[in-house]
Design an enzyme around this catalytic site. Structure first.
Site, PDB file in Angstrom:
ATOM      1  N   HIS A  79       2.118   0.141 -13.259  1.00  0.00           N
ATOM      2  CA  HIS A  79       2.901  -1.083 -13.459  1.00  0.00           C
ATOM      3  C   HIS A  79       4.384  -0.702 -13.521  1.00  0.00           C
ATOM      4  CE1 HIS A  79       3.664  -5.202 -14.642  1.00  0.00           C
ATOM      5  NE2 HIS A  79       4.456  -4.742 -15.600  1.00  0.00           N
ATOM      6  N   ILE A 138      -8.888  -7.278 -14.308  1.00  0.00           N
ATOM      7  CA  ILE A 138     -10.246  -6.757 -14.152  1.00  0.00           C
ATOM      8  C   ILE A 138     -11.135  -7.402 -15.224  1.00  0.00           C
ATOM      9  CG2 ILE A 138     -11.647  -4.642 -14.299  1.00  0.00           C
ATOM     10  CD1 ILE A 138      -9.908  -4.723 -11.777  1.00  0.00           C
ATOM     11  N   LYS A 175     -15.731 -15.148 -10.917  1.00  0.00           N
ATOM     12  CA  LYS A 175     -15.176 -13.793 -11.004  1.00  0.00           C
ATOM     13  C   LYS A 175     -16.308 -12.784 -11.146  1.00  0.00           C
ATOM     14  CE  LYS A 175     -11.708 -11.271 -13.694  1.00  0.00           C
ATOM     15  NZ  LYS A 175     -10.340 -11.474 -13.266  1.00  0.00           N
ATOM     16  N   MET A 223      -3.528  -7.540  -7.774  1.00  0.00           N
ATOM     17  CA  MET A 223      -2.896  -8.568  -8.605  1.00  0.00           C
ATOM     18  C   MET A 223      -3.896  -9.424  -9.386  1.00  0.00           C
ATOM     19  SD  MET A 223       0.183  -7.799  -8.020  1.00  0.00           S
ATOM     20  CE  MET A 223       1.240  -9.149  -8.523  1.00  0.00           C
ATOM     21  N   ARG A 224      -4.989  -8.809  -9.834  1.00  0.00           N
ATOM     22  CA  ARG A 224      -5.976  -9.562 -10.607  1.00  0.00           C
ATOM     23  C   ARG A 224      -6.343  -8.806 -11.872  1.00  0.00           C
ATOM     24  NH1 ARG A 224      -8.403 -13.721  -8.164  1.00  0.00           N
ATOM     25  NH2 ARG A 224      -7.341 -14.029  -6.192  1.00  0.00           N
ATOM     26  N   ASP A 248      -2.125  -5.959 -17.886  1.00  0.00           N
ATOM     27  CA  ASP A 248      -1.324  -4.743 -18.035  1.00  0.00           C
ATOM     28  C   ASP A 248      -1.451  -4.130 -19.435  1.00  0.00           C
ATOM     29  OD1 ASP A 248      -0.408  -4.856 -15.351  1.00  0.00           O
ATOM     30  OD2 ASP A 248       1.054  -6.371 -15.918  1.00  0.00           O
ATOM     31  N   GLY A 290       0.787  -1.228   0.000  1.00  0.00           N
ATOM     32  CA  GLY A 290       0.000   0.000   0.000  1.00  0.00           C
ATOM     33  C   GLY A 290       0.817   1.275   0.000  1.00  0.00           C
ATOM     34  N   SER A 291       2.051   1.212  -0.521  1.00  0.00           N
ATOM     35  CA  SER A 291       2.838   2.461  -0.538  1.00  0.00           C
ATOM     36  C   SER A 291       2.261   3.447  -1.558  1.00  0.00           C
ATOM     37  CB  SER A 291       4.319   2.182  -0.822  1.00  0.00           C
ATOM     38  OG  SER A 291       4.521   1.745  -2.135  1.00  0.00           O
ATOM     39  N   ASN A 292       1.712   2.944  -2.649  1.00  0.00           N
ATOM     40  CA  ASN A 292       1.065   3.856  -3.609  1.00  0.00           C
ATOM     41  C   ASN A 292      -0.223   4.430  -3.022  1.00  0.00           C
ATOM     42  OD1 ASN A 292       2.453   3.989  -6.411  1.00  0.00           O
ATOM     43  ND2 ASN A 292       2.645   1.859  -5.791  1.00  0.00           N
ATOM     44  N   SER A 324       4.789   2.746 -15.647  1.00  0.00           N
ATOM     45  CA  SER A 324       3.726   3.197 -16.550  1.00  0.00           C
ATOM     46  C   SER A 324       2.417   3.301 -15.783  1.00  0.00           C
ATOM     47  CB  SER A 324       3.507   2.173 -17.682  1.00  0.00           C
ATOM     48  OG  SER A 324       4.717   1.874 -18.350  1.00  0.00           O
ATOM     49  N   ASN A 326      -4.276   1.855 -13.822  1.00  0.00           N
ATOM     50  CA  ASN A 326      -3.360   0.945 -13.125  1.00  0.00           C
ATOM     51  C   ASN A 326      -1.944   1.487 -13.226  1.00  0.00           C
ATOM     52  OD1 ASN A 326      -2.439  -1.522 -11.871  1.00  0.00           O
ATOM     53  ND2 ASN A 326      -1.786  -2.255 -13.895  1.00  0.00           N
TER      54      ASN A 326
HETATM   55  C1  GRF Z   1       3.806  -1.463  -7.334  1.00  0.00           C
HETATM   56  O1  GRF Z   1       5.128  -1.679  -7.738  1.00  0.00           O
HETATM   57  C2  GRF Z   1       2.881  -1.456  -8.523  1.00  0.00           C
HETATM   58  O2  GRF Z   1       3.461  -0.911  -9.660  1.00  0.00           O
HETATM   59  C3  GRF Z   1       2.603  -2.900  -8.733  1.00  0.00           C
HETATM   60  O3  GRF Z   1       2.488  -3.418  -7.432  1.00  0.00           O
HETATM   61  C4  GRF Z   1       3.283  -2.640  -6.538  1.00  0.00           C
HETATM   62  C5  GRF Z   1       2.430  -2.205  -5.388  1.00  0.00           C
HETATM   63  O4  GRF Z   1       3.176  -1.613  -4.355  1.00  0.00           O
HETATM   64  N1  GRF Z   1       1.458  -3.072  -9.576  1.00  0.00           N
HETATM   65  P1  GRF Z   1       2.446  -0.955  -3.137  1.00  0.00           P
HETATM   66  O5  GRF Z   1       1.475  -1.967  -2.529  1.00  0.00           O
HETATM   67  O6  GRF Z   1       1.713   0.265  -3.625  1.00  0.00           O
HETATM   68  O7  GRF Z   1       3.525  -0.586  -2.167  1.00  0.00           O
END
Ligand code: GRF
Length: 189
Positions: A108, A92, A64, A89-90, A144, A11-13, A135, A106
């Protein structure tokens, strides 16, 4: 701009987006966090910020389409206008794509269309790339895939190891995602 963040991991993003909102750089609200891993670290982070969480176990649904219908009902109930995937990680499926046409994005950690899927950095390292990047793209029904919105890249120092490159990728992700969301919130993309 009401956002639902989808995440399965650290969850850093999510935190970068939430911080931008709290600092009023991004005029938006994360109305809920959706996770397919009921014990993912992102869940506690969301709760610590008072954000609603919808955590589900895909195996407890018959299909799904069934779990995506449950997600759709949740996020619509919170008034989400955009679905922001950050380490979800799925792939959509048609249920969510139909509910949010052109409104799912998304991030990536590769310069798409190169190195889709898992361990994008490992793939890039194995291919002996010297330039690395991330990206942000619109989501379609493919892994992706979907039109690229923005990319950012860098050439690491020659002696940089995997951990250093990964840390730099993460930093770039946090800035790039916030920048894209700011632009989307102003509808200038
Ligand atoms: C990120 O590197 C993102 O690009 C990828 O999964 C990672 C998630 O990191 N799809 P975080 O959970 O946001 O730290």
């Amino acid at each position: 701009m009401k956002i639902a963040v989808f995440a399965s991991g650290q969850g850093s993003n999510f935190l970068a987006i939430q911080q931008a909102i709290e600092e009023r750089r991004l005029v938006a609200e994360i109305v809920c966090v959706v996770s397919d891993h009921p014990d993912a670290p992102v869940i506690d982070k969301a709760k610590a910020h008072g954000i609603a969480v919808f955590a589900f176990n895909p195996k407890s649904f018959s299909s799904k389409a069934a779990y995506e219908a449950a997600i759709r009902n949740e996020v619509k109930g919170y008034g989400a206008q955009w679905l922001v995937l950050a380490g979800y990680m799925r792939i959509i499926g048609t249920t969510l794509l139909a509910a949010y046409p052109g409104r799912i994005v998304n991030i990536h950690p590769s310069l798409l269309p190169k190195y889709k899927g898992k361990d994008a950095l490992g793939q890039a390292l194995a291919a002996q790339e010297t330039r690395f990047g991330v990206s942000v793209h619109y989501v379609d029904a493919t892994l992706d895939g979907g039109p690229i919105i923005r990319q950012a890249s860098f050439i690491p120092q020659a002696d940089a190891n995997r951990e250093a490159i990964e840390a730099q990728l993460h930093q770039i992700e946090h800035h790039l995602y916030v920048d894209v969301l700011i632009a989307l919130s102003k509808e200038d993309l």
